[in-house]
Scaffold this motif. Structure first.
Motif, short mmCIF file in Angstrom:
data_model
loop_
_atom_site.label_atom_id
_atom_site.label_comp_id
_atom_site.label_asym_id
_atom_site.label_seq_id
_atom_site.Cartn_x
_atom_site.Cartn_y
_atom_site.Cartn_z
N VAL A 231 -8.08 -38.54 20.54
CA VAL A 231 -8.91 -39.63 20.43
C VAL A 231 -9.19 -39.81 18.80
O VAL A 231 -10.07 -39.01 18.50
N ASP A 232 -8.38 -40.84 18.46
CA ASP A 232 -8.83 -40.95 16.97
C ASP A 232 -10.13 -41.25 16.73
O ASP A 232 -10.80 -40.77 15.74
N ASP A 233 -10.63 -42.23 17.42
CA ASP A 233 -12.09 -42.75 17.23
C ASP A 233 -12.66 -43.19 18.62
O ASP A 233 -12.35 -44.07 19.30
N TYR A 234 -13.64 -42.10 19.12
CA TYR A 234 -14.21 -42.39 20.62
C TYR A 234 -14.93 -43.78 20.63
O TYR A 234 -14.96 -44.23 21.60
N ARG A 235 -15.65 -44.29 19.49
CA ARG A 235 -16.30 -45.39 19.65
C ARG A 235 -15.41 -46.58 20.13
O ARG A 235 -15.95 -47.73 20.58
N ASN A 236 -14.16 -46.52 19.88
CA ASN A 236 -13.17 -47.62 20.09
C ASN A 236 -12.07 -47.11 21.05
O ASN A 236 -10.94 -47.39 20.80
N SER A 237 -12.59 -46.15 22.08
CA SER A 237 -11.53 -45.62 22.71
C SER A 237 -11.75 -46.09 24.15
O SER A 237 -12.45 -46.58 24.75
N GLN B 40 -23.11 -38.65 17.61
CA GLN B 40 -22.12 -39.33 16.54
C GLN B 40 -20.70 -38.93 16.29
O GLN B 40 -19.99 -38.95 15.35
N LEU B 41 -20.19 -38.37 17.52
CA LEU B 41 -18.95 -37.97 17.62
C LEU B 41 -18.07 -39.28 17.58
O LEU B 41 -17.90 -40.05 18.33
N PHE C 244 -10.47 -34.05 20.20
CA PHE C 244 -9.26 -33.47 20.77
C PHE C 244 -9.71 -32.53 21.93
O PHE C 244 -10.66 -31.64 22.10
N ALA C 245 -8.74 -32.99 22.99
CA ALA C 245 -9.17 -31.84 24.32
C ALA C 245 -7.90 -31.14 24.79
O ALA C 245 -6.89 -31.93 24.67
N LYS D 193 -11.72 -38.95 11.47
CA LYS D 193 -10.66 -37.97 10.89
C LYS D 193 -9.87 -37.12 11.83
O LYS D 193 -10.30 -35.83 12.28
N PRO D 194 -8.81 -37.89 12.50
CA PRO D 194 -8.14 -37.11 13.70
C PRO D 194 -7.65 -35.72 13.19
O PRO D 194 -7.39 -35.68 12.13
#
Length: 730
Positions: free
Chosen positions: A255-261, A276-277, A281-282, A309-310
Motif C-alpha cells: 500500500v503506497d499511501d493508506y490514506r488513499n487506499s 499517521q501510518l 507492507f503486509a 515512502k513505499p
C-alpha cells in the motif's frame, strides 16, 4: 538470405508478449529469498533472458560479499566455456577500471554483436555491478526495454539484499536461534517481540505489528513502534488489507499511501490514521499441514511508515526472508496464556537483551549493558587487539595484564564465527558466576551480539565513507559549487577554507572496500592524530581536510600510519591552504597527481611540504594593506562609478570572473544563469576597455580583483567570504 530470415525470426520473437520475463523475475526473487540456491537461480534467470529478449549472450559482473575477491562472473549464452574466463581475465578491483577495459575489448569480439552495458547501482551506499547483453537487435523495441528495466531493478535489489543479509540472517543472528523460533511457534511474547524488532530493522520500518488469523477474524495486539500504548485492531476476514491477503491468496500486499487506499476499513482506518501510518507492507505466514505448509494463513506480518515512502523491493525481500523462517505456523487456537509446558519461556532479561542487540548501533552500548549485568567490565577488541571503543585502550591493557597473571574472574572469549578468518576477543571481569544458571547460552549469545553490532557499525561507517568519497569525486569532476557546498556542510567538512593533505600508500596495501577493518584502523589513526576524518579516494589515496588554523604534525601522523602499512612506505603531502571551495577544486586534482607521482617514483622524501606564499601573504602585511586597497580602487574606478550611477553590480561580476576563471562558476556562486553573467561581463569589459588592454594591464586587473574582493566581500559569494575572513583573521 539465411541471415535475413534469422534476423526476421528474432524480430518476430521480440514482438511477442514477453511471458518468460515472469519466470526471470521469479528466479531472481527466489535467489534473494534462498541464498543456498542463489547461483543456480541467477543462472536460470539469465538463460530465460536469452529466450525472452532474444539475446545470444548475457553476463553479470557481480559484487562478491565474502571479501575474498571483488567480483564474480555469471554468463549464459554462446561460447560459454571461452567467454567466462575471457570476462574473468578483465576484472579489476575497481568497477570503473573493469568497465574501461571491457569497453575497449568488447568491440574486438568479431563474432559477437555490439553489447548493451547497464550499470547496476542500487543506492550509493552499496557496491555496484555490471550487466552485459549481446543481442543482434538494434534498436530494441519498447517492450524489450521495459523488460530489461524491470529486471535491472530486481538485480539491483538482489545486490542490496546480498549486502545486508549478513546483518540479519547469519548463523550468529537471533533469527538463526532455533530456540527463539520454537518459542515463537508456542506463542512466547518475548520471542514475538524479538522477531518484530528484527523485522522493523530489516525493513527499515517505523511500526511493525503481528496479526493472528482465526477462523472468522484477524486480531492484532502485538506491535513495536506505535506511539499509542493501546494500538491494536480486530477486523473480519475478507476485509481491509488483511482480507486482501486471506481471500486472494496474495503473497504480499503493498500500500503506497493508506490514506488513499481501497483497503480502508472502518474498524481499522481510524486506528492507523491516529498513528499517521501511510505506506504499508503486509506479508502472510501459512500454517502447518502434516509435515508441510497448508494454504491457510495463520498470521500476517505488517510493516508501516508514517510518510509516503513505499517499501523498496530489497526491503520487501528482506522481510519475506523473515516470514520464510517463521513458516509454517501451528494451527491457531484462542488461548489466554502463552506459556508451554514443553518449552521454557524467554526471560525478561533475555528480552531486554534481544532488544539491545537489535537496536544498538555501537559496541559501546553493549559493553555498558553487559558491564552492569555482570557487575564488572567487558571490552571487545578486534583481531589486532585494539578495542572497538578507542578510549578503553588503557583499561584493556589492565585486563590483559590481569589475565596473564591468572587473576580470578578474568575471562577471554574468542569471537569465533563461520566465515570469520581472524576473530577478535571479548575480555571480561565478572563479579557473578558466568554463565548464569537461567541463561546457559550467555557466552554464545554474547558472541552473536558482538558480530551483529560490529557488522552494523561497519555498515554505517562504510555508508558515510562512500558519501565522502562521492563528494570528493564530485569536486574533482567540477560539479556545481552550490550543491558541493551543501553536501560538504552536510558531511561536516571544512568547505570554505582549510588545509589539504593527501596521503598515498603502496599498492601492496591497497585498502579496498572489502578491507573494512583495515580502513577503519586507518580512519581511527587519522582521527586520533588530527581530529579530522580520512576521506578515501579509490583504494590507495587518502584525503584530509583540516581547519585553517589546525596545527598538526605530519611526522607524527606518518609514524602512526606505519603501524598499519609497514614495512611499506607512506607519502604525505601537506601545507596546502585553500580559501574557497573553488580553490579546493583547483588544487585537489593537482595534489593527488603529485602524491601518485611520489609513490610511482618511490620518492625518498616521504613528507612533502607544498606550502607556498600566495597573494594572501601580501594582504597579511599591514604595511601594504592601504597601498594595495588604493591600487585596486584606482584600477576599478570606471566600473565603480558606473555601478554607483546606474545601481548595477558589474564590479562583482568582473572581479569574480577574474578569480574563478569561468562564467559558469560565477553563475553558480551568485545563483544566476551563465548567459546573464556573460552579458554583464561584456558590459564591464566595454567600460574598462579590456579589448585594447595590454597583457600587463590584464594581469593588473586580476591582481586588483583579488584585492578588491578581499576588502569588499559580496554577500552571496563563497570566494568573497573566505578571502575577507582570511584578511580579518590575519
Amino acid at each position: 538470405m539465411g541471415q535475413l530470415d534469422k534476423m526476421q525470426r528474432l524480430h518476430n520473437m521480440e514482438k511477442k508478449d514477453l511471458n518468460p520475463r515472469r519466470d526471470i523475475i521469479d528466479h531472481l526473487k527466489t535467489a534473494a529469498l534462498f541464498p543456498q540456491r542463489r547461483g543456480e537461480m541467477i543462472t536460470r534467470a539469465l538463460q530465460e533472458l536469452l529466450i525472452s529478449l532474444p539475446a545470444i549472450g548475457t553476463a553479470l559482473v557481480w559484487p562478491c560479499q565474502d571479501r575474498k575477491v571483488p567480483w564474480k562472473i555469471y554468463y549464459a549464452g554462446t561460447r560459454r566455456e571461452s567467454m567466462q574466463p575471457w570476462l574473468t581475465a578483465r576484472l579489476h578491483y575497481s568497477l570503473d577500471a573493469t568497465l574501461n577495459v571491457l569497453q575497449k575489448d568488447l568491440s574486438k569480439l568479431s563474432d559477437m554483436p555490439t553489447p548493451h552495458l547497464m550499470r547496476l547501482q542500487p543506492v550509493p551506499m552499496f557496491t555496484t555491478g555490471l550487466w552485459i547483453i549481446w543481442t543482434p537487435l538494434f534498436p530494441l523495441l519498447r517492450e524489450a526495454l521495459d523488460c530489461l528495466e524491470e529486471i535491472r531493478q530486481i538485480l539491483e535489489a538482489l545486490i542490496e539484499v546480498e549486502s545486508l543479509e549478513k546483518h540479519y540472517f547469519s548463523s550468529t543472528s537471533p533469527l538463526s536461534d532455533q530456540a527463539l523460533l520454537e518459542a515463537l511457534a508456542q506463542g512466547d511474547p518475548h520471542a514475538l517481540s524479538a522477531i518484530l524488532s528484527m523485522t522493523r530493522l530489516a525493513g527499515n520500518a517505523e511500526v511493525v505489528a503481528w496479526g493472528q488469523v482465526y477462523r472468522d477474524i484477524i486480531e492484532s495486539t502485538d506491535q513495536q513502534g506505535a506511539q499509542q500504548s493501546g494500538f491494536g485492531f480486530t477486523v473480519p476476514l475478507g476485509q481491509g488489507v488483511h482480507g486482501r491477503i486471506i481471500t486472494s491468496g496474495s503473497q504480499m500486499v503493498v500500500v503506497d499511501d493508506y490514506r488513499n487506499s481501497p483497503y480502508r476499513h472502518p474498524r481499522v482506518s481510524h486506528i492507523l490514521d491516529s498513528e499517521q501510518l501511510r505506506s504499508i507492507f503486509a506479508l502472510p505466514i501459512h500454517t502447518r499441514s502434516g509435515q508441510g505448509k497448508s494454504e491457510h494463513v495463520g498470521g500476517v506480518l505488517y510493516a508501516a511508515r508514517r510518510v509516503v515512502k513505499p517499501f523498496s523491493l530489497a526491503e520487501q525481500l528482506l522481510m519475506q526472508r523473515v516470514t520464510n523462517l517463521l513458516a509454517p505456523l501451528p494451527p491457531p487456537t484462542r488461548v489466554t496464556s502463552f506459556s508451554s509446558s514443553g518449552l521454557n519461556p524467554i526471560s525478561e532479561q533475555q528480552a531486554v537483551w534481544y532488544k539491545l542487540i537489535l537496536q544498538a548501533n555501537h559496541i559501546a552500548a553493549l559493553e555498558t549493558w553487559v558491564g552492569q549485568f555482570i557487575k564488572g567490565m567487558i571490552i571487545v577488541a578486534d583481531s589486532d587487539g585494539r578495542p572497538y571503543v578507542a578510549a578503553r585502550n588503557e583499561q584493556l591493557e589492565h585486563l590483559r595484564a590481569a589475565f596473564d597473571s591468572s587473576m580470578d574472574g578474568i575471562q577471554v572469549i574468542a569471537l569465533d564465527a563461520p566465515g570469520v578468518s581472524a576473530p577478535g576477543h571479548i575480555y571480561l571481569r565478572s563479579a557473578i558466576t558466568l554463565p548464569p544458571i537461567w541463561w546457559p547460552d550467555f557466552f554464545a549469545d554474547l558472541v552473536v551480539a558482538c558480530h551483529l553490532i560490529i557488522g552494523r557499525m561497519e555498515h554505517a561507517r562504510d555508508y558515510l565513507a562512500r558519501q565522502r568519497e562521492q563528494w570528493l569525486q564530485d569536486v574533482l569532476q567540477g560539479k556545481s559549487l552550490r550543491q558541493l557546498r551543501q553536501d560538504g556542510y552536510r558531511l561536516g567538512l571544512p568547505v570554505e577554507e582549510g588545509q589539504l593533505w593527501v596521503i598515498a600508500w603502496p599498492s601492496q596495501r591497497m585498502l579496498t572496500r572489502q578491507e573494512t577493518r583495515q580502513r577503519t584502523l586507518a580512519e581511527n589513526i587519522v582521527l586520533d592524530q588530527l581530529e579530522s576524518p580520512l576521506l578515501f579516494l579509490g583504494d590507495d589515496i587518502g584525503v584530509i581536510l583540516l581547519g585553517s588554523h589546525t596545527d598538526a604534525d605530519p611526522c607524527k601522523l606518518r609514524e602512526a600510519l606505519l603501524t598499519l602499512f609497514a614495512p611499506h612506505p607512506v607519502w604525505i603531502l601537506y601545507g596546502m591552504h585553500y580559501h574557497s571551495l573553488h580553490d579546493l577544486q583547483t588544487m585537489l586534482a593537482q595534489r593527488i597527481s603529485q602524491a601518485q607521482k611520489a609513490r610511482r617514483e618511490a620518492h625518498s622524501e616521504y613528507l612533502l611540504n607544498l606550502q607556498t606564499p600566495g597573494l594572501e601573504s601580501l594582504l597579511a602585511n599591514p604595511r601594504l594593506s592601504e597601498d594595495l586597497h588604493n591600487f585596486a580602487t584606482k584600477l576599478l574606478t570606471p566600473l565603480l562609478e558606473y555601478d554607483r550611477s546606474k545601481g548595477t553590480d558589474l564590479t562583482t561580476t568582473f572581479v569574480l570572473t577574474q578569480m574563478l576563471g569561468s562564467t559558469q562558476a560565477v553563475g553558480d556562486e551568485l545563483g544566476l544563469h551563465a548567459n546573464t553573467i556573460r552579458n554583464r561581463l561584456r558590459k564591464a569589459e566595454d567600460i574598462l576597455g579590456v579589448e585594447e588592454a595590454s597583457p600587463q594591464e590584464r594581469i593588473a586587473w586580476g591582481f586588483a580583483s583579488f584585492i578588491w574582493m578581499s576588502f569588499h566581500p559580496h554577500p552571496l559569494s563563497d570566494v568573497a567570504h573566505s578571502a575577507s575572513r582570511q584578511l580579518r583573521v590575519t
